[in-house]
Write a protein that holds these residues in place. Structure first.
Motif, mmCIF file in Angstrom:
data_model
loop_
_atom_site.group_PDB
_atom_site.id
_atom_site.type_symbol
_atom_site.label_atom_id
_atom_site.label_comp_id
_atom_site.label_asym_id
_atom_site.label_seq_id
_atom_site.Cartn_x
_atom_site.Cartn_y
_atom_site.Cartn_z
ATOM 1 N N CYS A 2 11.500 10.306 -1.987
ATOM 2 C CA CYS A 2 10.254 10.310 -2.775
ATOM 3 C C CYS A 2 10.256 9.179 -3.794
ATOM 4 O O CYS A 2 9.247 8.500 -3.998
ATOM 5 C CB CYS A 2 10.075 11.644 -3.495
ATOM 6 N N PHE A 3 11.409 8.956 -4.453
ATOM 7 C CA PHE A 3 11.486 7.837 -5.402
ATOM 8 C C PHE A 3 11.247 6.508 -4.679
ATOM 9 O O PHE A 3 10.563 5.621 -5.193
ATOM 10 C CB PHE A 3 12.862 7.807 -6.082
ATOM 11 N N ASP A 4 11.811 6.375 -3.474
ATOM 12 C CA ASP A 4 11.632 5.124 -2.719
ATOM 13 C C ASP A 4 10.163 4.916 -2.349
ATOM 14 O O ASP A 4 9.648 3.798 -2.387
ATOM 15 C CB ASP A 4 12.501 5.124 -1.456
ATOM 16 N N GLU A 5 9.499 6.022 -1.970
ATOM 17 C CA GLU A 5 8.071 5.912 -1.635
ATOM 18 C C GLU A 5 7.288 5.432 -2.860
ATOM 19 O O GLU A 5 6.454 4.533 -2.775
ATOM 20 C CB GLU A 5 7.513 7.279 -1.194
ATOM 21 N N ILE A 6 7.589 6.045 -4.024
ATOM 22 C CA ILE A 6 6.866 5.671 -5.251
ATOM 23 C C ILE A 6 7.173 4.226 -5.622
ATOM 24 O O ILE A 6 6.282 3.436 -5.956
ATOM 25 C CB ILE A 6 7.245 6.611 -6.435
ATOM 26 N N PHE A 7 8.448 3.863 -5.512
ATOM 27 C CA PHE A 7 8.868 2.512 -5.904
ATOM 28 C C PHE A 7 8.168 1.460 -5.046
ATOM 29 O O PHE A 7 7.703 0.430 -5.540
ATOM 30 C CB PHE A 7 10.391 2.407 -5.775
ATOM 31 N N TRP A 8 8.065 1.738 -3.750
ATOM 32 C CA TRP A 8 7.388 0.805 -2.842
ATOM 33 C C TRP A 8 5.901 0.710 -3.214
ATOM 34 O O TRP A 8 5.331 -0.363 -3.330
ATOM 35 C CB TRP A 8 7.570 1.276 -1.393
ATOM 36 N N GLU A 9 5.302 1.893 -3.460
ATOM 37 C CA GLU A 9 3.871 1.945 -3.773
ATOM 38 C C GLU A 9 3.543 1.165 -5.060
ATOM 39 O O GLU A 9 2.631 0.352 -5.082
ATOM 40 C CB GLU A 9 3.466 3.429 -3.919
ATOM 41 N N ILE A 10 4.342 1.394 -6.108
ATOM 42 C CA ILE A 10 3.984 0.748 -7.386
ATOM 43 C C ILE A 10 4.332 -0.732 -7.392
ATOM 44 O O ILE A 10 3.924 -1.460 -8.282
ATOM 45 C CB ILE A 10 4.633 1.442 -8.612
#
Ligand code: HEM
Length: 303
Positions: free
Chosen positions: A4-12
Motif C-alpha cells: 500500500c505504501f508503494d502504491e501511494i508513493f508511486w501515485e504521489i
C-alpha cells in the motif's frame, strides 16, 4: 502494508497538475479514492499490529522503552499537546519513509543490472572494507567507500523531485529578484539535476562525476608514511540539492543516506544483481518511485 505504501508513493510521485492547482481536484476523484483506500489499509494494520500490542506492553512495564514507537507512545501520556492522531501520523510518516528508501535502492539495483560495471566497482569496495567477508560494512565505512556513495548520489541526481514548492514568509530577494511575502517559489530541481549547464552528459549514469582526487599529504599517508592520492566524494556541490535546503529540508535525509548505503552494500556483498532483459529497465527522470509492478531483477548468491 508495504504494498500500500508503494502504491501511494508511486501515485504521489506522478506530478499531477492538481498538486499545484487544487481546483482541479474533482477531475482526480478516483485517484483520491484509491489513496484513501490504501491509507485506510495502512492505518488498520498499524493500529492492529503496532499500536495495540505496544500500548499493552508499555502499560504493563511503564519504565521500558525499546524503540522509537515506544518513545512516541510514551509521549502520549507525558505531553499534553500530543494526540493519538499526531503519534500515528508520525509513525506512518517514518514507516512510509522506508518506501522511499526501498524504491531508491531498487532503482540503484536496476542501474546495476543495466550497467554491471557499477555493481562490480561497489563489490570491489565492499571486499576491501570487509577484508573478504571477515567484518561487516558499517556506517563508519562511508568515507572509505566513495564510489558506493557516489553511485547512490547519481541515482538521486537523476530521480529526485523535479520541483520543490515553498512560500516566502517575508519580503525577500533571491538572486537579485524581489520576492513579496506569500509568493510561491519553486526550486527547479529538474533543471538543477539534468541541465548541461551543470553536468557533463547529464542523461548518462556516471557515478564518477561525484568523485574527486585529492593529492595532498594532509589527508592521507600510507603505512610507509608516503603521501598518496585519495579519491573522495565531492562536498557541497551548490546545484545538487536532492533534499532541498533550509528550514524545511528533508528530515529523512540522513536515514536515506545511511540506510540505502547499508542496504546496497549488504545486498551486493552477498549477491550478484542482473537482469535477463536489461534493455527493458527504463529510468524515469525526476521520479524516485518505481511502479508497484516493475522490472524484475535476478539475485545470484556469490560464492
Ligand atoms: C529518496 C528519498 C528522499 C528524497 C529524495 C526526499 C526529498 C525531500 C524533499 C526535496 C523535501 C522538500 C524539502 C523542502 O520543502 O525544502 C522533503 C521533505 C520531507 N521529507 Fe524527504 N525525501 C526522501 C526520503 C524521506 C524519508 C525516508 C523521510 C522520513 C523517514 C522523509 C521525510 C520528509 C519530511 C517529513 C519532509 C517535510 C519536511 C518539512 O516540511 O519540514 N523523506 N524530502
Amino acid at each position: 502494508m508495504v504494498r500500500c505504501f508503494d502504491e501511494i508513493f508511486w501515485e504521489i510521485n506522478q506530478g499531477y497538475a492538481v498538486d499545484f492547482l487544487p481546483w482541479l481536484s474533482p477531475f482526480y476523484a478516483s485517484h483520491m479514492r484509491n489513496v484513501e483506500s490504501w491509507a485506510r489499509t495502512i492505518r488498520e494494520f498499524i493500529m492492529e499490529h503496532v499500536i495495540k500490542s505496544r500500548a499493552e506492553k508499555l502499560s504493563q512495564k511503564p519504565e521500558d522503552e525499546d524503540d522509537f514507537t515506544d518513545a512516541l507512545l510514551r509521549s502520549l501520556s507525558k505531553e499534553e499537546n500530543v494526540s493519538e492522531n499526531t503519534i500515528i501520523f508520525m509513525l506512518e510518516d517514518f514507516l512510509g519513509g522506508h518506501s522511499a528508501i526501498g524504491n531508491l535502492v531498487y532503482l540503484a539495483l536496476g542501474y546495476i543490472a543495466k550497467y554491471p560495471i557499477v555493481g562490480k566497482q561497489i563489490q570491489k569496495e565492499v571486499e576491501q572494507i570487509t577484508d573478504g567477508g571477515k567484518k561487516k560494512v558499517t556506517l563508519y565505512d562511508t568515507e572509505n567507500m566513495p564510489y558506493t556513495v557516489a553511485a547512490i548520489y547519481e541515482v538521486l541526481r537523476y530521480s529526485s523531485s523535479p520541483i520543490v514548492p515553498h512560500v516566502a514568509t517575508e519580503n525577500s530577494q533571491i538572486g537579485g529578484y524581489g520576492i513579496l511575502k506569500d509568493t510561491i517559489v519553486f526550486i527547479n530541481n529538474y533543471d538543477l539535476n539534468t541541465s548541461e549547464k551543470y553536468w557533463e552528459n547529464p542523461k548518462e549514469f556516471i557515478p564518477e562525476r561525484f568523485l574527486e582526487t585529492v593529492s595532498s599529504n594532509k589527508i592521507h599517508k600510507d603505512s610507509s608514511g608516503t603521501a598518496r592520492d585519495v579519491v573522495r566524494v565531492k562536498k557541497n556541490i551548490p546545484h545538487f540539492l536532492p533534499f532541498s535546503v533550509g528550514k524545511r529540508t528533508c528530515i529523512g535525509q540522513n536515514l536515506v543516506r545511511c540506510f540505502s548505503f547499508l542496504l546496497l552494500t549488504n545486498i551486493l556483498e552477498h549477491f550478484d544483481v542482473s537482469s535477463d532483459y536489461p534493455d527493458l529497465i527504463k529510468m524515469n527522470p525526476a521520479c524516485v518511485a518505481v511502479p508497484p509492478e516493475t522490472y524484475g531483477l535476478k539475485l545470484t548468491p556469490r560464492t
